[in-house]
Write an enzyme that holds these catalytic residues in place. Structure first.
Site, PDB file in Angstrom:
ATOM      1  N   MET A 130       0.860  -1.189   0.000  1.00 29.15           N
ATOM      2  CA  MET A 130       0.000   0.000   0.000  1.00 29.15           C
ATOM      3  C   MET A 130       0.899   1.242   0.000  1.00 29.15           C
ATOM      4  O   MET A 130       0.481   2.321   0.433  1.00 29.15           O
ATOM      5  CB  MET A 130      -0.928  -0.018   1.206  1.00 29.15           C
ATOM      6  CG  MET A 130      -1.865  -1.230   1.169  1.00 29.15           C
ATOM      7  SD  MET A 130      -3.438  -0.961   1.968  1.00 29.15           S
ATOM      8  CE  MET A 130      -2.928  -0.691   3.635  1.00 29.15           C
ATOM      9  N   LEU A 144       6.722   2.925   1.565  1.00 33.12           N
ATOM     10  CA  LEU A 144       7.640   1.775   1.650  1.00 33.12           C
ATOM     11  C   LEU A 144       8.694   1.940   2.735  1.00 33.12           C
ATOM     12  O   LEU A 144       9.183   3.043   2.970  1.00 33.12           O
ATOM     13  CB  LEU A 144       8.323   1.573   0.293  1.00 33.12           C
ATOM     14  CG  LEU A 144       7.377   1.377  -0.891  1.00 33.12           C
ATOM     15  CD1 LEU A 144       8.163   1.239  -2.188  1.00 33.12           C
ATOM     16  CD2 LEU A 144       6.479   0.162  -0.675  1.00 33.12           C
ATOM     17  N   HIS A 190       9.423  -3.793   3.312  1.00 38.58           N
ATOM     18  CA  HIS A 190       9.036  -4.000   1.902  1.00 38.58           C
ATOM     19  C   HIS A 190      10.278  -4.282   1.052  1.00 38.58           C
ATOM     20  O   HIS A 190      10.256  -5.155   0.183  1.00 38.58           O
ATOM     21  CB  HIS A 190       8.369  -2.736   1.330  1.00 38.58           C
ATOM     22  CG  HIS A 190       7.075  -2.372   1.985  1.00 38.58           C
ATOM     23  ND1 HIS A 190       6.916  -1.219   2.717  1.00 38.58           N
ATOM     24  CD2 HIS A 190       5.880  -2.996   1.994  1.00 38.58           C
ATOM     25  CE1 HIS A 190       5.666  -1.152   3.149  1.00 38.58           C
ATOM     26  NE2 HIS A 190       5.019  -2.222   2.733  1.00 38.58           N
ATOM     27  N   GLN A 200     -10.391  -2.424   2.531  1.00 42.36           N
ATOM     28  CA  GLN A 200      -9.870  -3.142   3.701  1.00 42.36           C
ATOM     29  C   GLN A 200      -9.767  -2.251   4.939  1.00 42.36           C
ATOM     30  O   GLN A 200      -9.286  -2.678   5.977  1.00 42.36           O
ATOM     31  CB  GLN A 200      -8.539  -3.809   3.385  1.00 42.36           C
ATOM     32  CG  GLN A 200      -7.352  -2.874   3.193  1.00 42.36           C
ATOM     33  CD  GLN A 200      -6.119  -3.633   2.744  1.00 42.36           C
ATOM     34  OE1 GLN A 200      -6.028  -4.040   1.605  1.00 42.36           O
ATOM     35  NE2 GLN A 200      -5.165  -3.817   3.638  1.00 42.36           N
ATOM     36  N   GLY A 227       5.077 -10.554   4.299  1.00 40.52           N
ATOM     37  CA  GLY A 227       5.807 -10.554   5.569  1.00 40.52           C
ATOM     38  C   GLY A 227       5.022 -11.294   6.642  1.00 40.52           C
ATOM     39  O   GLY A 227       3.782 -11.273   6.662  1.00 40.52           O
ATOM     40  N   LYS A 251       4.932 -10.502   9.679  1.00 40.51           N
ATOM     41  CA  LYS A 251       4.393  -9.595  10.707  1.00 40.51           C
ATOM     42  C   LYS A 251       2.867  -9.608  10.653  1.00 40.51           C
ATOM     43  O   LYS A 251       2.205  -9.644  11.671  1.00 40.51           O
ATOM     44  CB  LYS A 251       4.905  -8.178  10.496  1.00 40.51           C
ATOM     45  CG  LYS A 251       4.401  -7.276  11.573  1.00 40.51           C
ATOM     46  CD  LYS A 251       4.677  -5.844  11.299  1.00 40.51           C
ATOM     47  CE  LYS A 251       3.573  -5.022  11.863  1.00 40.51           C
ATOM     48  NZ  LYS A 251       2.588  -4.632  10.880  1.00 40.51           N
ATOM     49  N   VAL A 267      10.813  -8.020   9.494  1.00 38.45           N
ATOM     50  CA  VAL A 267      12.020  -7.190   9.592  1.00 38.45           C
ATOM     51  C   VAL A 267      11.806  -6.218  10.751  1.00 38.45           C
ATOM     52  O   VAL A 267      10.744  -5.609  10.871  1.00 38.45           O
ATOM     53  CB  VAL A 267      12.265  -6.415   8.273  1.00 38.45           C
ATOM     54  CG1 VAL A 267      13.497  -5.534   8.380  1.00 38.45           C
ATOM     55  CG2 VAL A 267      12.423  -7.400   7.123  1.00 38.45           C
ATOM     56  N   ARG A 278       2.866   2.186   9.947  1.00 36.42           N
ATOM     57  CA  ARG A 278       2.192   2.866  11.060  1.00 36.42           C
ATOM     58  C   ARG A 278       3.169   3.433  12.089  1.00 36.42           C
ATOM     59  O   ARG A 278       2.802   4.316  12.869  1.00 36.42           O
ATOM     60  CB  ARG A 278       1.250   1.901  11.784  1.00 36.42           C
ATOM     61  CG  ARG A 278      -0.005   1.626  10.996  1.00 36.42           C
ATOM     62  CD  ARG A 278      -0.773   0.476  11.565  1.00 36.42           C
ATOM     63  NE  ARG A 278      -1.889   0.157  10.704  1.00 36.42           N
ATOM     64  CZ  ARG A 278      -3.131   0.580  10.902  1.00 36.42           C
ATOM     65  NH1 ARG A 278      -3.413   1.297  11.955  1.00 36.42           N
ATOM     66  NH2 ARG A 278      -4.084   0.270  10.055  1.00 36.42           N
TER      67      ARG A 278
END
Ligand code: PAF
Length: 268
Positions: free
Chosen positions: A28, A31, A35, A59, A145, A147, A174, A185
């Site tokens: 999205m 970066l 990413h 979303q 990822g 996460k 990462v 965020r």
């Protein structure tokens, strides 16, 4: 680097592949190094690499979260150029969702727990847009990822259930030097909030590996009130249902000020 804003332009890029492999990193934008690590891996494992930048409205369960999502197309494109990405797909919302759009993909059970109740419709929005992106880009492999563990599991399931011809590659989270998982965020956190966010990540690790992992220990370690926590759960890595048997994943979502952050720890 080809910048495609239209689906037709991606299709014409595809015509040049001639059977070579295409790695794909959906994003999205905004970066960060997380990413970039996905992109590096894709470049290592494929002949070509495509990245999409699309802030997917469907979303977001809160309009303001969508409207305030940080965008910096120029910076993102400069980074992607540096990484020598072959194709960037940058569609508008109109290009992705025509007025008559009415089809949704929902991965029922895996979307239900963890973040599900706190972000109604979120995973349906993710599955639908990722299915569309796969069908437009037609990648050999796609990189996600760990996460966003629930997102990863939802997408893996969708690919299996719909027999999509793409291999999902799960990549390790990462982290910043202080242990905080990289996320777009994080830039919303004040200096003070960032200290709390780091504490949260550490607490999750400690609570996950304790002989008796649980919310009480997590709250104590994280120095958080119960009201700040959407959930802290120990789940089976495949079903995402609560478990006490190893291997498990300890996952949590908390509010640090106005920012919701998530993280997880795999316990083998
Ligand atoms: O993880 C993200 O950035 C998004 O959920 C994704 C996979 C690009 C779908 O919009």
């Amino acid at each position: 680097m080809l910048i495609a804003r239209k689906i037709a332009a991606v299709r014409s890029f595809w015509a040049h592949l001639r059977g070579k492999s295409l790695g794909f990193v959906p994003t999205m934008g905004d970066l960060h190094d997380g990413h970039l690590s996905l992109i590096c891996r894709s470049k290592r494992e494929n002949d070509f690499t495509a990245v999409s930048i699309f802030v997917n409205p469907t979303q977001f369960n809160q309009k303001n979260d969508f409207l305030n999502y940080h965008k910096d197309e120029r910076r993102d494109l400069a980074l992607l150029r540096q990484e020598k990405v072959d194709l960037v797909f940058l569609p508008s919302a109109k290009e992705m969702y025509k007025e008559s759009f009415q089809t949704e993909v929902n991965v029922n059970d895996l979307s239900r727990g963890l973040c599900g109740p706190y972000r109604p419709g979120h995973f349906k929005g993710v599955s639908t847009v990722v299915a569309k992106l796969f069908s437009i880009v037609r990648p050999t492999r796609a990189y996600f990822g760990m996460k966003d563990f629930q997102q990863l599991k939802v997408i893996e399931r969708m690919v299996q259930d719909l027999n999509l011809l793409v291999r999902i590659v799960a990549c390790p989270t990462v982290r910043e030097k202080d242990g905080l998982a990289m996320s777009s965020r994080n830039r919303r956190l004040s200096t003070q909030e960032r200290v709390h966010a780091v504490k949260f990540s550490r607490a999750l690790k400690v609570a996950a590996r304790a002989p008796k992992p649980g919310l009480a220990l997590f709250l104590k370690e994280a120095d958080l009130y119960k009201k700040d926590v959407d959930y802290f759960e120990i789940v089976d890595p495949q079903t995402l249902l609560p478990t006490r048997k190893k291997p498990y994943v300890a996952a949590a979502a908390v509010w640090i000020g106005k920012t919701r952050i998530i993280d997880n720890v795999w316990v083998p």
